[in-house]
Design a protein around this motif. Structure first.
Motif, PDB file in Angstrom:
ATOM      1  N   TYR B  35      44.304   0.304  82.185  1.00 22.69           N
ATOM      2  CA  TYR B  35      42.901  -0.018  82.394  1.00 22.69           C
ATOM      3  C   TYR B  35      42.642  -1.422  81.857  1.00 22.69           C
ATOM      4  N   LYS B  36      41.630  -2.065  82.448  1.00 21.22           N
ATOM      5  CA  LYS B  36      41.156  -3.350  81.942  1.00 21.22           C
ATOM      6  C   LYS B  36      39.715  -3.156  81.470  1.00 21.22           C
ATOM      7  N   GLN B  37      39.428  -3.595  80.240  1.00 21.21           N
ATOM      8  CA  GLN B  37      38.056  -3.531  79.730  1.00 21.21           C
ATOM      9  C   GLN B  37      37.543  -4.948  79.560  1.00 21.21           C
ATOM     10  N   ASP B  38      36.474  -5.265  80.289  1.00 22.07           N
ATOM     11  CA  ASP B  38      35.959  -6.636  80.262  1.00 22.07           C
ATOM     12  C   ASP B  38      35.016  -6.843  79.072  1.00 22.07           C
ATOM     13  N   SER B  39      34.432  -8.011  79.032  1.00 17.72           N
ATOM     14  CA  SER B  39      33.583  -8.374  77.888  1.00 17.72           C
ATOM     15  C   SER B  39      32.335  -7.507  77.802  1.00 17.72           C
ATOM     16  N   LYS B  40      31.946  -6.889  78.931  1.00 21.12           N
ATOM     17  CA  LYS B  40      30.794  -5.990  78.921  1.00 21.12           C
ATOM     18  C   LYS B  40      31.206  -4.554  78.622  1.00 21.12           C
ATOM     19  N   LYS B  41      32.448  -4.371  78.243  1.00 20.92           N
ATOM     20  CA  LYS B  41      32.992  -3.074  77.839  1.00 20.92           C
ATOM     21  C   LYS B  41      33.179  -2.102  79.002  1.00 20.92           C
ATOM     22  N   PHE B  42      33.167  -2.640  80.249  1.00 20.72           N
ATOM     23  CA  PHE B  42      33.380  -1.753  81.381  1.00 20.72           C
ATOM     24  C   PHE B  42      34.874  -1.515  81.562  1.00 20.72           C
ATOM     25  N   LEU B  43      35.269  -0.232  81.587  1.00 19.57           N
ATOM     26  CA  LEU B  43      36.676   0.146  81.727  1.00 19.57           C
ATOM     27  C   LEU B  43      36.979   0.387  83.194  1.00 19.57           C
ATOM     28  N   LYS B  44      37.951  -0.367  83.721  1.00 20.07           N
ATOM     29  CA  LYS B  44      38.280  -0.198  85.126  1.00 20.07           C
ATOM     30  C   LYS B  44      39.764   0.091  85.281  1.00 20.07           C
ATOM     31  N   ILE B  45      40.069   1.125  86.076  1.00 21.45           N
ATOM     32  CA  ILE B  45      41.473   1.477  86.263  1.00 21.45           C
ATOM     33  C   ILE B  45      42.176   0.412  87.103  1.00 21.45           C
ATOM     34  N   MET B  46      43.424   0.136  86.729  1.00 21.46           N
ATOM     35  CA  MET B  46      44.225  -0.826  87.489  1.00 21.46           C
ATOM     36  C   MET B  46      45.351  -0.092  88.221  1.00 21.46           C
ATOM     37  N   PHE B  47      46.149   0.634  87.463  1.00 20.23           N
ATOM     38  CA  PHE B  47      47.322   1.318  88.028  1.00 20.23           C
ATOM     39  C   PHE B  47      47.478   2.685  87.379  1.00 20.23           C
ATOM     40  N   SER B  48      48.174   3.579  88.124  1.00 21.14           N
ATOM     41  CA  SER B  48      48.574   4.833  87.539  1.00 21.14           C
ATOM     42  C   SER B  48      49.934   5.228  88.092  1.00 21.14           C
ATOM     43  N   TYR B  49      50.773   5.766  87.215  1.00 26.93           N
ATOM     44  CA  TYR B  49      52.089   6.256  87.594  1.00 26.93           C
ATOM     45  C   TYR B  49      52.186   7.733  87.255  1.00 26.93           C
ATOM     46  N   ASN B  50      52.745   8.508  88.165  1.00 22.69           N
ATOM     47  CA  ASN B  50      53.034   9.914  87.921  1.00 22.69           C
ATOM     48  C   ASN B  50      54.525  10.114  88.099  1.00 22.69           C
ATOM     49  N   ASN B  51      55.196  10.559  87.041  1.00 22.23           N
ATOM     50  CA  ASN B  51      56.653  10.737  87.103  1.00 22.23           C
ATOM     51  C   ASN B  51      57.349   9.497  87.673  1.00 22.23           C
ATOM     52  N   LYS B  52      56.978   8.357  87.163  1.00 22.98           N
ATOM     53  CA  LYS B  52      57.555   7.051  87.496  1.00 22.98           C
ATOM     54  C   LYS B  52      57.192   6.557  88.892  1.00 22.98           C
ATOM     55  N   GLU B  53      56.313   7.284  89.585  1.00 24.32           N
ATOM     56  CA  GLU B  53      55.923   6.872  90.931  1.00 24.32           C
ATOM     57  C   GLU B  53      54.507   6.307  90.911  1.00 24.32           C
ATOM     58  N   LEU B  54      54.317   5.156  91.522  1.00 24.40           N
ATOM     59  CA  LEU B  54      53.002   4.522  91.573  1.00 24.40           C
ATOM     60  C   LEU B  54      52.071   5.343  92.463  1.00 24.40           C
ATOM     61  N   ILE B  55      50.953   5.816  91.906  1.00 21.05           N
ATOM     62  CA  ILE B  55      50.037   6.639  92.680  1.00 21.05           C
ATOM     63  C   ILE B  55      48.650   6.023  92.809  1.00 21.05           C
ATOM     64  N   ILE B  56      48.300   5.131  91.913  1.00 25.55           N
ATOM     65  CA  ILE B  56      47.029   4.427  92.027  1.00 25.55           C
ATOM     66  C   ILE B  56      47.304   2.941  91.864  1.00 25.55           C
ATOM     67  N   ASN B  57      46.827   2.175  92.826  1.00 26.54           N
ATOM     68  CA  ASN B  57      46.951   0.724  92.761  1.00 26.54           C
ATOM     69  C   ASN B  57      45.625   0.159  93.255  1.00 26.54           C
ATOM     70  N   GLU B  58      44.738  -0.118  92.316  1.00 26.91           N
ATOM     71  CA  GLU B  58      43.422  -0.627  92.678  1.00 26.91           C
ATOM     72  C   GLU B  58      43.542  -2.074  93.145  1.00 26.91           C
ATOM     73  N   THR B  59      42.428  -2.645  93.532  1.00 24.07           N
ATOM     74  CA  THR B  59      42.447  -4.011  94.061  1.00 24.07           C
ATOM     75  C   THR B  59      42.687  -4.995  92.928  1.00 24.07           C
ATOM     76  N   VAL B  60      43.946  -5.051  92.543  1.00 28.02           N
ATOM     77  CA  VAL B  60      44.361  -5.926  91.450  1.00 28.02           C
ATOM     78  C   VAL B  60      45.214  -7.045  92.043  1.00 28.02           C
ATOM     79  N   PRO B  61      45.040  -8.297  91.595  1.00 26.13           N
ATOM     80  CA  PRO B  61      45.881  -9.379  92.115  1.00 26.13           C
ATOM     81  C   PRO B  61      47.357  -9.053  91.977  1.00 26.13           C
TER      82      PRO B  61
END
Lengths: 111, 116
Positions: B35-61
Motif C-alpha cells: 500500500y501507499k499512504q500519501d501525505s493526507k494519510k489516504f491508504l491506497k492498494i498497489m499490488f497483491s500476491y497470493n501464493n507468489k502469484e500477482l493478483i492485484i495490480n492497480e494503476t501503478v507506474p
C-alpha cells in the motif's frame, strides 16, 4: 471507482466526551474492518464485522455494520487522550482479494 | 517476534535513483500486499500476491515492480524515483479462507520514502 467516505475528517474533543465516526460507501462489502493508526506506525486492527446489522463492543468502543453491508459506524464513549489517532475503515470487496480503505478520521482527545 | 517486518524504515534518496523495499511476514499467510499512504494519510492498494502469484495490480507506474520469491516475502523495486513517489509504503499480509474470502490484514511498520 469504489470509495469509502469517512466523516468527520477531523475531530478534536475534550476528554470524557462521546463521539461517532461514520464510514459510508455505495459498494457492498463481505466484511469491514476498523483500524487505528498512530504516528510512525502501521494501522492496527480494532475489529472486523461480517454480518449485516452486526454490533461489536470493545471496551468503550462500539462498532456497527450496516444492514446492507455498505456502511459502518464507530462510537467511542467517554473518550480518553489514549484514543487519539487516525481511524481507518476498510472494506473487503466480495469475491476479490481487494480491500478499499476509507478516507480516514483524525481524532484528537484533549486532557 | 515481529509479525510483518519491513526494511528499511526510512529511505532518503535522490530523484532518478533505483531503490528496493523488503517485506517479510512470519504469520504463515498466503497473501501479501503493498500500500501507499500519501501525505493526507489516504491508504491506497498497489499490488497483491497470493501464493507468489500477482493478483492485484492497480494503476501503478511500471517503474514499480513487485517480486515475491516465496509466500513469506514481498519486495518492491522502484526505478527512476520521482518526487511524487515520496510517501509511506506499507506491507500487509492476510490468509485466505476456504470460501476464498480474505481474513484480516496485518500491517508492517511502514517505510518512509523521501525523494529529493
Amino acid at each position: 471507482t469504489q470509495l469509502l467516505e469517512q466523516s468527520p475528517q477531523f475531530l478534536s474533543i475534550q476528554e470524557g466526551e462521546n463521539l461517532t465516526v461514520y464510514c459510508n460507501s455505495s459498494s457492498v462489502f463481505s466484511s469491514l474492518q476498523w483500524y487505528r493508526q498512530e504516528p510512525g506506525e502501521g494501522p492496527v486492527l480494532l475489529v472486523t464485522v461480517v454480518t449485516g446489522g452486526e454490533v461489536k463492543k470493545l471496551k468503550r468502543l462500539t462498532f456497527q455494520f450496516g444492514d446492507a453491508r455498505k456502511d459502518s459506524s464507530l462510537h467511542i464513549t467517554a473518550a480518553q487522550p489514549g484514543d487519539t489517532g487516525l481511524y481507518l475503515c476498510a472494506g473487503a470487496l466480495t469475491g476479490t482479494y481487494k480491500y478499499i480503505f476509507g478516507t480516514g478520521t483524525r481524532l484528537k482527545v484533549l486532557a | 517476534d515481529t509479525a510483518v517486518s519491513q526494511t528499511p524504515k526510512y529511505l532518503v534518496t535522490q530523484m532518478g535513483n533505483d531503490k528496493s523495499i523488503k517485506c517479510e511476514q512470519n504469520l504463515g499467510h498466503d497473501t501479501m500486499y503493498w500500500y501507499k499512504q500519501d501525505s493526507k494519510k489516504f491508504l491506497k492498494i498497489m499490488f497483491s500476491y497470493n501464493n507468489k502469484e500477482l493478483i492485484i495490480n492497480e494503476t501503478v507506474p511500471n517503474r514499480f515492480s513487485p517480486k515475491s520469491p516465496d509466500k513469506a516475502h514481498l519486495n518492491l523495486h522502484i526505478n527512476s524515483l520521482e518526487l511524487g513517489d515520496s510517501a509511506v509504503y506499507f506491507c500487509a499480509s492476510s490468509s485466505t479462507r476456504a470460501s476464498g474470502l480474505q481474513e484480516t490484514q496485518y500491517f508492517g511498520p511502514g517505510t518512509r520514502l523521501l525523494v529529493l
